[in-house]
Design an enzyme around this catalytic site. Sequence first.
Site, PDB file in Angstrom:
ATOM      1  N   CYS A  80       0.843  -1.195   0.000  1.00  0.00           N
ATOM      2  CA  CYS A  80       0.000   0.000   0.000  1.00  0.00           C
ATOM      3  C   CYS A  80       0.882   1.250   0.000  1.00  0.00           C
ATOM      4  CB  CYS A  80      -0.898  -0.020   1.229  1.00  0.00           C
ATOM      5  SG  CYS A  80      -1.830   1.498   1.515  1.00  0.00           S
ATOM      6  N   CYS A  85      65.224  -0.005 -18.075  1.00  0.00           N
ATOM      7  CA  CYS A  85      63.876   0.451 -17.687  1.00  0.00           C
ATOM      8  C   CYS A  85      62.960  -0.691 -17.257  1.00  0.00           C
ATOM      9  CB  CYS A  85      63.232   1.240 -18.825  1.00  0.00           C
ATOM     10  SG  CYS A  85      62.828   0.233 -20.268  1.00  0.00           S
ATOM     11  N   CYS A 107      69.328 -10.927 -35.083  1.00  0.00           N
ATOM     12  CA  CYS A 107      70.547 -10.607 -34.351  1.00  0.00           C
ATOM     13  C   CYS A 107      70.264 -10.384 -32.876  1.00  0.00           C
ATOM     14  CB  CYS A 107      71.228  -9.383 -34.950  1.00  0.00           C
ATOM     15  SG  CYS A 107      70.408  -7.826 -34.579  1.00  0.00           S
ATOM     16  N   CYS A 112      65.976  -0.796 -26.891  1.00  0.00           N
ATOM     17  CA  CYS A 112      64.712  -0.546 -26.212  1.00  0.00           C
ATOM     18  C   CYS A 112      63.995   0.630 -26.883  1.00  0.00           C
ATOM     19  CB  CYS A 112      64.984  -0.243 -24.733  1.00  0.00           C
ATOM     20  SG  CYS A 112      63.481  -0.123 -23.731  1.00  0.00           S
TER      21      CYS A 112
END
EC number: 2.3.2.31
Length: 562
Positions: free
Chosen positions: A186, A302, A312, A317
């Site tokens: 209700c 790193c 090779c 990097c």
Amino acid sequence: MDSEEDMLDAHDMYSGEDDFYSDDYKDSDDDNDDDDDGEPDYGFVEEDADDSAMIASHRSQKNFCVLREEDILRHQMDAIERVSVVLSITEVEASILLRYFHWSVGKVHDEWFADEERVRNTVGILEKPVLPPSDDTELTCGICFDSFPPEKIASVSCGHPFCTTCWTGYISTTINDGPGCLMLRCPDPSCLAAVGHDMVDKLASEEDKDKYNRYFLRSYIEDNRKMKWCPAPGCEYAIDFVAGSGNYDVSCLCSFSFCWNCTEEAHRPVDCITVSKWILKNSAESENMNWILANSKPCPRCKRPIEKNQGCMHMTCTPPCKYEFCWLCLGAWMDHGERTGGFYACNRYEVAKQEGQVRPGYDETERRREMAKNSLERYTHYYERWASNQTSRQKAMTDLQQLQTHNLEKLSDKQCTPESQLKFILEAWLQIIECRRVLKWTYAYGYYLPDHEHAKRQFFEYLQGEAESGLERLHQCVEKDLLQFLNAEGPSKDFNDFRTKLAGLTSVTKNYFENLVKALENGLADVDSHAACSSKSTSSKSTGCSSKTRGKGKGSSRTGGS
């Protein structure tokens, strides 16, 4: 060297298991020597295709039932009617009770007869209204506080008055919030009186009624522990499951088979825990990390992983690091030259190792990399075969659909055979689909089989190989041998022989795979029992030999004494 008895024991183990798992092959060899193709004729007995059930529903048809929407509605109405009659309440009140007690008729009866008043107050089926009916010509809505004539006011068992417009808005908002609308109360904050579907049917819009009825229908399945919806996309069938058989594989009318316990696709003979681990492994980032670890090395400066993509050993990097180093020893490239082997080799590591100057942790890093590589190769071996059988299964499902929609009618016309007598071909395709599924999951089983159980692994691989061989014979027969009859100009006298051969291959393959599944689900216990028997046999033989030796010794001493 192994003794003759040990060799015979080993032979007995495999020959005995072979008799158990492939007895049909043994029987067929005794019946006929050769078939038309020069291959062994397995002596298959032609089965009545009309009496065969679909393979997809062969297993477990006694422990589950597929429910359509009309079946669910019928079950709902039957339950509502039973509760309404027994408790002498309205069907609306009965549906509220059943919904609250998860559609358990027995639970409703137990709770109601134990304490009716408590159940009424808890569920919201009030026996008397909180507010008695009013004779006023106008009533005030408890939401908008406007005055309305009695015909514009509605209330549930509590008697709290609200205008129909506010009721409609309240119901619509709750329905759009989701399945919680089935427990609607209700609008009066202090009242717990339940709102039944009669108020929804009376005041809600058609769209909201459809949503509410859909939630009401689905609640019968989702609140019942013995029922589940089929997890196939777009499928609206439900499964009513009866526990106790130990087999959780079920097949929906949409042709999707799944495990009742975990709702993943059917995966016998592998248990749900293994399937969960396998699926997680296939999708987990751990395999990506294994690949990175096995196929890359960290930049010495790193520490970012770098993959070697050229011949090779000179590595550079990526920016902004741009550090140049040797792939083999991870040393600075400027320190390399003729004495280190140049661009294509490096002996710095071996020299440093001999001099005891290897960088700390280098050996451990290499060992971990090698372990990751071996692990990745092993996983790839099993995954590729798992995925290959899945692809073959999907192709078989496509071929079956093609056969049903086009080729079956064509074959019926060319061979002058009713389609009802060609069901043996459908049976073969359904068996192939099922066997591909089983064979696929045997690779997950093999991946998690402990390495130290050498006898089980050896026996498992033998059974798996036999299964693959038998399935390939069946697949080739239905896929390639059938083409000559599809492409024939007219009826072929060899078609009945083809029928016998294909029906027989289907039966043999079915029996073998059923035994294979049982063996794997039993943890290959036959290997343990056979090993125990062999151990006892060997022990008894040794004891017998020892007693004989001791007897001869005593005899010789007696002879010497005399």
